[in-house]
Scaffold this motif. Structure first.
Motif, short mmCIF file in Angstrom:
data_model
loop_
_atom_site.label_atom_id
_atom_site.label_comp_id
_atom_site.label_asym_id
_atom_site.label_seq_id
_atom_site.Cartn_x
_atom_site.Cartn_y
_atom_site.Cartn_z
N VAL A 15 -4.61 -83.24 -67.43
CA VAL A 15 -4.71 -84.34 -66.47
C VAL A 15 -5.80 -85.31 -66.91
N MET A 16 -6.89 -84.78 -67.43
CA MET A 16 -7.97 -85.64 -67.92
C MET A 16 -7.52 -86.48 -69.11
N VAL A 17 -6.72 -85.89 -70.01
CA VAL A 17 -6.18 -86.65 -71.14
C VAL A 17 -5.31 -87.79 -70.63
N LEU A 18 -4.46 -87.50 -69.67
CA LEU A 18 -3.58 -88.53 -69.10
C LEU A 18 -4.39 -89.63 -68.41
N LEU A 19 -5.42 -89.25 -67.67
CA LEU A 19 -6.25 -90.21 -66.96
C LEU A 19 -7.02 -91.12 -67.93
N ILE A 20 -7.66 -90.53 -68.92
CA ILE A 20 -8.45 -91.32 -69.87
C ILE A 20 -7.56 -92.25 -70.67
N SER A 21 -6.43 -91.76 -71.15
CA SER A 21 -5.55 -92.62 -71.95
C SER A 21 -4.92 -93.71 -71.09
N SER A 22 -4.65 -93.44 -69.83
CA SER A 22 -4.10 -94.47 -68.94
C SER A 22 -5.13 -95.57 -68.67
N THR A 56 -4.51 -88.40 -79.72
CA THR A 56 -5.77 -87.92 -80.29
C THR A 56 -6.48 -86.95 -79.35
N LEU A 57 -6.57 -87.31 -78.07
CA LEU A 57 -7.23 -86.42 -77.11
C LEU A 57 -6.45 -85.13 -76.89
N LEU A 58 -5.12 -85.21 -76.88
CA LEU A 58 -4.31 -84.00 -76.71
C LEU A 58 -4.51 -83.05 -77.89
N HIS A 59 -4.55 -83.59 -79.08
CA HIS A 59 -4.81 -82.77 -80.27
C HIS A 59 -6.18 -82.10 -80.16
N TYR A 60 -7.17 -82.85 -79.73
CA TYR A 60 -8.53 -82.33 -79.58
C TYR A 60 -8.59 -81.23 -78.51
#
Length: 87
Positions: A15-22, A56-60
């Motif tokens: 959820v944090m990855v989705l929020l930051i990328s959005s 990138t964040l999902l990979h991390y």
């Protein structure tokens, strides 16, 4: 992308990855609007930013979840006896 069942239960990192990328895609879309670019180019730029940052964040996050998983070190029970896995 094989995570242990205990680590993959929590949706918070994803959820944090989705929020930051959005948020970053929205900021990119806004900034491109200031430069008087066509609407389709603004949309493409925002989408590209979303995919690049999200990927990138999902990979991390997946790498960190695999690296810091401590569930393999828990003792295992077999027929009422406790055994620990060899390291």
């Amino acid at each position: 992308m094989k995570l242990c069942p205990k680590c993959s239960r929590s949706p918070l990192p994803f959820v944090m990855v989705l929020l930051i990328s959005s948020v970053l895609a929205f900021i990119t879309w806004l900034v491109l609007g200031l430069s008087q670019v066509e609407p389709m180019v603004r949309l493409a730029g925002g989408t590209a930013a979303f995919l690049a940052v999200g990927g990138t964040l999902l990979h991390y996050v997946i790498g960190c979840l695999k690296r810091h998983c401590r569930h393999d070190q828990e003792p295992h029970r077999v027929h009422g006896q406790t055994f620990s896995r060899p390291v």
